[in-house]
Design an enzyme around this catalytic site. Structure first.
Site, PDB file in Angstrom:
ATOM      1  N   HIS A  55     -24.015  47.760  53.225  1.00  0.00           N
ATOM      2  CA  HIS A  55     -25.147  47.098  52.546  1.00  0.00           C
ATOM      3  C   HIS A  55     -25.566  45.879  53.365  1.00  0.00           C
ATOM      4  O   HIS A  55     -24.727  45.205  53.968  1.00  0.00           O
ATOM      5  CB  HIS A  55     -24.718  46.685  51.136  1.00  0.00           C
ATOM      6  CG  HIS A  55     -25.860  46.221  50.304  1.00  0.00           C
ATOM      7  ND1 HIS A  55     -26.371  44.938  50.389  1.00  0.00           N
ATOM      8  CD2 HIS A  55     -26.628  46.867  49.384  1.00  0.00           C
ATOM      9  CE1 HIS A  55     -27.393  44.826  49.554  1.00  0.00           C
ATOM     10  NE2 HIS A  55     -27.573  45.972  48.925  1.00  0.00           N
ATOM     11  N   SER A  89     -36.143  46.350  45.977  1.00  0.00           N
ATOM     12  CA  SER A  89     -37.042  46.019  44.869  1.00  0.00           C
ATOM     13  C   SER A  89     -37.668  47.253  44.212  1.00  0.00           C
ATOM     14  O   SER A  89     -38.825  47.218  43.775  1.00  0.00           O
ATOM     15  CB  SER A  89     -38.124  45.028  45.322  1.00  0.00           C
ATOM     16  OG  SER A  89     -37.506  43.814  45.738  1.00  0.00           O
ATOM     17  N   ASN A 134     -26.781  49.350  41.994  1.00  0.00           N
ATOM     18  CA  ASN A 134     -25.820  48.436  42.624  1.00  0.00           C
ATOM     19  C   ASN A 134     -25.831  47.126  41.844  1.00  0.00           C
ATOM     20  O   ASN A 134     -26.794  46.368  41.910  1.00  0.00           O
ATOM     21  CB  ASN A 134     -26.235  48.208  44.087  1.00  0.00           C
ATOM     22  CG  ASN A 134     -25.399  47.153  44.770  1.00  0.00           C
ATOM     23  OD1 ASN A 134     -24.335  46.771  44.276  1.00  0.00           O
ATOM     24  ND2 ASN A 134     -25.867  46.676  45.909  1.00  0.00           N
ATOM     25  N   GLY A 146     -34.052  42.382  46.869  1.00  0.00           N
ATOM     26  CA  GLY A 146     -33.969  41.236  45.976  1.00  0.00           C
ATOM     27  C   GLY A 146     -35.131  40.275  46.089  1.00  0.00           C
ATOM     28  O   GLY A 146     -35.077  39.154  45.583  1.00  0.00           O
ATOM     29  N   GLU A 178     -32.871  50.678  53.443  1.00  0.00           N
ATOM     30  CA  GLU A 178     -33.132  49.462  52.668  1.00  0.00           C
ATOM     31  C   GLU A 178     -33.665  48.366  53.600  1.00  0.00           C
ATOM     32  O   GLU A 178     -32.871  47.640  54.225  1.00  0.00           O
ATOM     33  CB  GLU A 178     -31.842  48.968  52.016  1.00  0.00           C
ATOM     34  CG  GLU A 178     -31.242  49.952  51.033  1.00  0.00           C
ATOM     35  CD  GLU A 178     -30.417  49.221  49.980  1.00  0.00           C
ATOM     36  OE1 GLU A 178     -30.729  49.350  48.803  1.00  0.00           O
ATOM     37  OE2 GLU A 178     -29.489  48.491  50.368  1.00  0.00           O
ATOM     38  N   LYS A 193     -23.881  44.602  42.235  1.00  0.00           N
ATOM     39  CA  LYS A 193     -23.452  43.454  43.040  1.00  0.00           C
ATOM     40  C   LYS A 193     -22.385  42.636  42.278  1.00  0.00           C
ATOM     41  O   LYS A 193     -21.580  43.207  41.565  1.00  0.00           O
ATOM     42  CB  LYS A 193     -24.665  42.607  43.440  1.00  0.00           C
ATOM     43  CG  LYS A 193     -25.786  43.463  44.031  1.00  0.00           C
ATOM     44  CD  LYS A 193     -26.876  42.680  44.673  1.00  0.00           C
ATOM     45  CE  LYS A 193     -27.961  43.650  45.120  1.00  0.00           C
ATOM     46  NZ  LYS A 193     -28.969  43.043  45.965  1.00  0.00           N
ATOM     47  N   GLU A 241     -26.255  42.971  52.566  1.00  0.00           N
ATOM     48  CA  GLU A 241     -25.567  41.721  52.217  1.00  0.00           C
ATOM     49  C   GLU A 241     -24.191  41.676  52.880  1.00  0.00           C
ATOM     50  O   GLU A 241     -23.712  40.602  53.281  1.00  0.00           O
ATOM     51  CB  GLU A 241     -25.470  41.585  50.689  1.00  0.00           C
ATOM     52  CG  GLU A 241     -26.825  41.215  50.105  1.00  0.00           C
ATOM     53  CD  GLU A 241     -27.063  41.644  48.675  1.00  0.00           C
ATOM     54  OE1 GLU A 241     -26.098  42.014  47.975  1.00  0.00           O
ATOM     55  OE2 GLU A 241     -28.231  41.630  48.248  1.00  0.00           O
TER      56      GLU A 241
HETATM   57  C1  PEP Z   1     -29.783  46.556  46.763  1.00  0.00           C
HETATM   58  O1  PEP Z   1     -29.027  45.638  46.521  1.00  0.00           O
HETATM   59  O2  PEP Z   1     -29.362  47.554  47.367  1.00  0.00           O
HETATM   60  C2  PEP Z   1     -31.166  46.447  46.346  1.00  0.00           C
HETATM   61  C3  PEP Z   1     -31.992  47.370  46.735  1.00  0.00           C
HETATM   62  O3  PEP Z   1     -31.501  45.353  45.560  1.00  0.00           O
HETATM   63  P1  PEP Z   1     -32.894  45.129  44.805  1.00  0.00           P
HETATM   64  O4  PEP Z   1     -33.256  46.431  44.140  1.00  0.00           O
HETATM   65  O5  PEP Z   1     -32.619  44.041  43.834  1.00  0.00           O
HETATM   66  O6  PEP Z   1     -33.898  44.774  45.843  1.00  0.00           O
END
Ligand code: PEP
Length: 270
Positions: free
Chosen positions: A98, A216, A12, A176, A170, A14, A100
Site C-alpha cells: 500500500h 477516493s 481497507n 484519502g 492506486e 487502516k 502508505e
Molecule cells: C486506500 O487506502 O487504499 C484508499 C484507496 O483510501 P481512500 O479510499 O480513502 O482514498
C-alpha cells in the site's frame, strides 16, 4: 475483452476501529448485503480485530484481509506478523505494498516482492498495490512508473503464482484526498497494467487477473469506475468505514456479470 472476472470490493480500514467497532460494522454489513453478493467482498481491519472478525464472518461470503505482513514466516522480528499467522487467524487476503507502507514505512518494490511471495507461500491472496505520485503523473510518467512497479514487484513469479494475484492501481494523489482518477484515466492505467501482465505471463493470466482501482472511491463514483472494461473492483479506504457506504459500493458492483475466474479466491484458505 469480455468482463468475465468476478468483481472484488475490498475495504481497507487502516488504523481505525476498536475490536467492538469492527464487529459492529461487520454485523451491519452482513445485514445490508444480500446472502450471495454478486461480487467478492473483503474487509481489512487492523490486526487486533482479525480474530474477532474471523469468528463473526464464519459462514458468510465476506472475506478477511490483513493490511500488511512480514516477508519471513517466523523469527526474531519484534512487532511483526507473518503470512502463516494471518492464515491461522482466518485471513484469505493480504494487502501488500500500500502506498502508505511505501511512503511512511519505506517499503520498496523489493520488499513488496518478498512479501507477496510469503503471502503466496501461505496460500493467501495478495492484493498488490501500486500507483504513481502527482509529480510522476504531471511528468507524464504514470504508465512507465506503474508498469515498472509491477515488473519489480512480481519479479521471479511464475505463471501459476501470477494467476493468484490481485493488483490494485492506486494513484497516490487520489488516496484519502477526495480526488479520484476519472474512469478514463483509471481505464488507461488498468489496460497498461493488463498489457504488461500479458507480456510477462501470457493471455490466460492477463485475462483472468483482477485489477482493482483505489483512491477516493465512493458510492457516487463506484459505478462509473466499475463500468470500465479493465476495472475489476475497488480498494476502498475512507468510504469502507461505514457499513452503509461499503454496502452501496458493493451494490454498484453487483450488476456486472459474475462468472468467476480462476483467481477468484485463488483456492486460498477460505
Ligand atoms: C486506500 O487506502 O487504499 C484508499 C484507496 O483510501 P481512500 O479510499 O480513502 O482514498
Amino acid at each position: 475483452m469480455s468482463k468475465e472476472r468476478r468483481p472484488l470490493i475490498a475495504g481497507n480500514w487502516k488504523m481505525h476501529k476498536t475490536v467492538a467497532a469492527a464487529v459492529d460494522t461487520v454485523r451491519e454489513l452482513k445485514d445490508r448485503l444480500p446472502p450471495d453478493p454478486g461480487c467478492e467482498v473483503v474487509v481489512a481491519p487492523p490486526f487486533t480485530a482479525l480474530h474477532a472478525l474471523a469468528k463473526e464472518l464464519a459462514g458468510c461470503p465476506v472475506k478477511l484481509a490483513a493490511q500488511n505482513v512480514h516477508a519471513e514466516n517466523q523469527g526474531a522480528f519484534t512487532g511483526e506478523i507473518s503470512a502463516p499467522m494471518l492464515s491461522e487467524v482466518g485471513c484469505t487476503h493480504v494487502i501488500v505494498g500500500h502506498s502508505e507502507r511505501r511512503e511512511l514505512f519505506g517499503e520498496d518494490d523489493e520488499d513488496v516482492n518478498r512479501k507477496l511471495k510469503a503471502v503466496l507461500g501461505a496460500r493467501l491472496t495478495p492484493i498488490v498495490c501500486l500507483g504513481e505520485t502527482i509529480e510522476q503523473r504531471e511528468a507524464g510518467a504514470t504508465i512507465e512508473r506503474i508498469t515498472d512497479q509491477l515488473n519489480r514487484g512480481l519479479r521471479g513469479l511464475d505463471e501459476a503464482e501470477a494467476r493468484r494475484l490481485v493488483v490494485a492501481y492506486e494513484p497516490v494523489w487520489a488516496i484519502g484526498t477526495g480526488r479520484t482518477a476519472g474512469p478514463d484515466d483509471a481505464q488507461q492505467a488498468h489496460a497498461a497494467l493488463r498489457a504488461q501482465v500479458r507480456e510477462r505471463f501470457g493471455e490466460a493470466v492477463a485475462s483472468a487477473m483482477r485489477i482493482l482501482y483505489g483512491g477516493s472511491a465512493r458510492p457516487d463514483n463506484a459505478a462509473g469506475l466499475l463500468a470500465e472494461a479493465d476495472v475489476d473492483g475497488l480498494l476502498v479506504g475512507g468510504a469502507s468505514l461505514a457499513a452503509e457506504s461499503l454496502a452501496s459500493i458493493v451494490e454498484a458492483a453487483e450488476p456486472r456479470s459474475s462468472v468467476g475466474s480462476e483467481n477468484d479466491s485463488n483456492g486460498a484458505a477460505g
